[in-house]
Design a protein around this motif. Sequence first.
Motif, PDB file in Angstrom:
ATOM      1  N   MET A   1       5.738   7.798  -1.163  1.00  0.00           N
ATOM      2  CA  MET A   1       4.726   6.776  -1.434  1.00  0.00           C
ATOM      3  C   MET A   1       3.330   7.304  -1.099  1.00  0.00           C
ATOM      4  SD  MET A   1       6.394   3.288  -0.111  1.00  0.00           S
ATOM      5  CE  MET A   1       7.946   4.031   0.311  1.00  0.00           C
TER       6      MET A   1
ATOM      7  N   HIS B   1      -2.763   3.969  -2.585  1.00  0.00           N
ATOM      8  CA  HIS B   1      -3.041   3.618  -3.962  1.00  0.00           C
ATOM      9  C   HIS B   1      -4.326   2.821  -4.040  1.00  0.00           C
ATOM     10  CE1 HIS B   1      -2.207   3.009  -8.114  1.00  0.00           C
ATOM     11  NE2 HIS B   1      -2.586   1.771  -7.967  1.00  0.00           N
TER      12      HIS B   1
ATOM     13  N   GLU C   1      -6.147   0.792  -6.945  1.00  0.00           N
ATOM     14  CA  GLU C   1      -6.432   0.247  -8.269  1.00  0.00           C
ATOM     15  C   GLU C   1      -7.940   0.143  -8.353  1.00  0.00           C
ATOM     16  OE1 GLU C   1      -4.521  -0.775 -10.942  1.00  0.00           O
ATOM     17  OE2 GLU C   1      -3.114   0.373  -9.766  1.00  0.00           O
TER      18      GLU C   1
ATOM     19  N   LEU D   1      -0.887  -5.959 -10.709  1.00  0.00           N
ATOM     20  CA  LEU D   1      -0.689  -5.607  -9.304  1.00  0.00           C
ATOM     21  C   LEU D   1      -0.327  -6.849  -8.505  1.00  0.00           C
ATOM     22  CD1 LEU D   1      -0.964  -3.520  -6.917  1.00  0.00           C
ATOM     23  CD2 LEU D   1      -3.324  -4.314  -6.693  1.00  0.00           C
TER      24      LEU D   1
ATOM     25  N   GLU E   1       3.642  -5.006 -12.399  1.00  0.00           N
ATOM     26  CA  GLU E   1       3.949  -3.611 -12.728  1.00  0.00           C
ATOM     27  C   GLU E   1       4.024  -2.747 -11.483  1.00  0.00           C
ATOM     28  OE1 GLU E   1       1.386  -2.056 -15.816  1.00  0.00           O
ATOM     29  OE2 GLU E   1       1.316  -4.077 -16.696  1.00  0.00           O
ATOM     30  N   HIS E   2       3.240  -3.100 -10.462  1.00  0.00           N
ATOM     31  CA  HIS E   2       3.278  -2.342  -9.210  1.00  0.00           C
ATOM     32  C   HIS E   2       2.969  -3.283  -8.058  1.00  0.00           C
ATOM     33  CE1 HIS E   2      -0.567  -0.855 -11.372  1.00  0.00           C
ATOM     34  NE2 HIS E   2      -0.719  -2.093 -11.020  1.00  0.00           N
TER      35      HIS E   2
ATOM     36  N   TYR F   1       2.275   0.974  -1.075  1.00  0.00           N
ATOM     37  CA  TYR F   1       2.288   0.879  -2.540  1.00  0.00           C
ATOM     38  C   TYR F   1       3.591   1.395  -3.132  1.00  0.00           C
ATOM     39  CZ  TYR F   1       1.163   1.855  -7.382  1.00  0.00           C
ATOM     40  OH  TYR F   1       1.179   1.907  -8.750  1.00  0.00           O
TER      41      TYR F   1
ATOM     42  N   ASP G   1       5.561   1.837  -7.052  1.00  0.00           N
ATOM     43  CA  ASP G   1       5.453   1.756  -8.495  1.00  0.00           C
ATOM     44  C   ASP G   1       6.665   0.993  -9.039  1.00  0.00           C
ATOM     45  OD1 ASP G   1       4.167   2.149 -10.790  1.00  0.00           O
ATOM     46  OD2 ASP G   1       4.570   4.297 -10.979  1.00  0.00           O
TER      47      ASP G   1
END
Length: 227
Positions: free
Chosen positions: A1, A4, A6, A159, A201-202, A210, A212
Amino acid sequence: MHDHDEAGVHALPIDVEYGGRQLTITPSVVETDRGLVLIDVGPQRAVDSLEVHLQNLGYALTDVWLIVCTHHDGDHVGGLTAVLDRVDAVVATHRDEAPYVRGDREPIKGDGDRYEPVEVDIELADGVRIPTLAGPMEVVATPGHTPGHVSLSFPEDGLLIAGDALVADGAAPLEGPKPEFTADLSRATESVGRLAERDVEHTLCYHGGYVDAGSERIEEIHENLRS
C-alpha cells in the motif's frame, strides 16, 4: 500500500502508540476554496506529525478551517484539544456522536480515561455535501462501529474515506469492520451494504490507508458478513 493523493485529497499516515499498541493511523485532509478540511485528528500525540505532513504539502495547521470527526473513538479525536489550541477551526460530527465528543456521555469504548471534551459546532446528517477541490464530499451515515459513525464519499472520482466502517490492515486488502471494536455488528453490516451501493473505485481506511478496491470488494465483504 502506498500513500495516495487524489486531486485535492491527501492521506496523512502517522505511527502512534495508542492503548499500549503501536498503530498506524491515517487521518486525511481535503483542499477547499476556504482552506483545508481535516478528517479525524488522531490521539493527542499525533498533532506534531499532522503539522509536519501539512508542511510537506505546503500548508500550515492554521489552514484547517473545518475538522470532520468520523466518530468519537479516542484514536480518532483524542487530539482535538491539542489541534484546537493551535487553530481556530469548526468541529463537525454526526449528531449521534456529538454527545460523546462534547462530554455529555462517556465514550462507548473508553476505559474511563477519556480525552478532553470539545464543543461540536456542526452536527452532520446523512447526505450533507461539502464543496471541495475534489468535487462534493458527501457525508454517508455508516452507524455500527459507533452509533453515529460517518464515512465520506467523493462521487466525482469514486473515492471513499471509510473511517472505521472498513479496514485495510488485515490479511485481505480491504475488510469489514473489526467485530471486537464494533458496538453493533448488525448495523455495521447494513452500513457496509450501503457503501457497496455507491460507486466506489478506491478506498481510504483510517486503519490501513489507501486501497485500490471499491464497490465490488465491498459487496463481497457485505455478503460474507451476512452469511
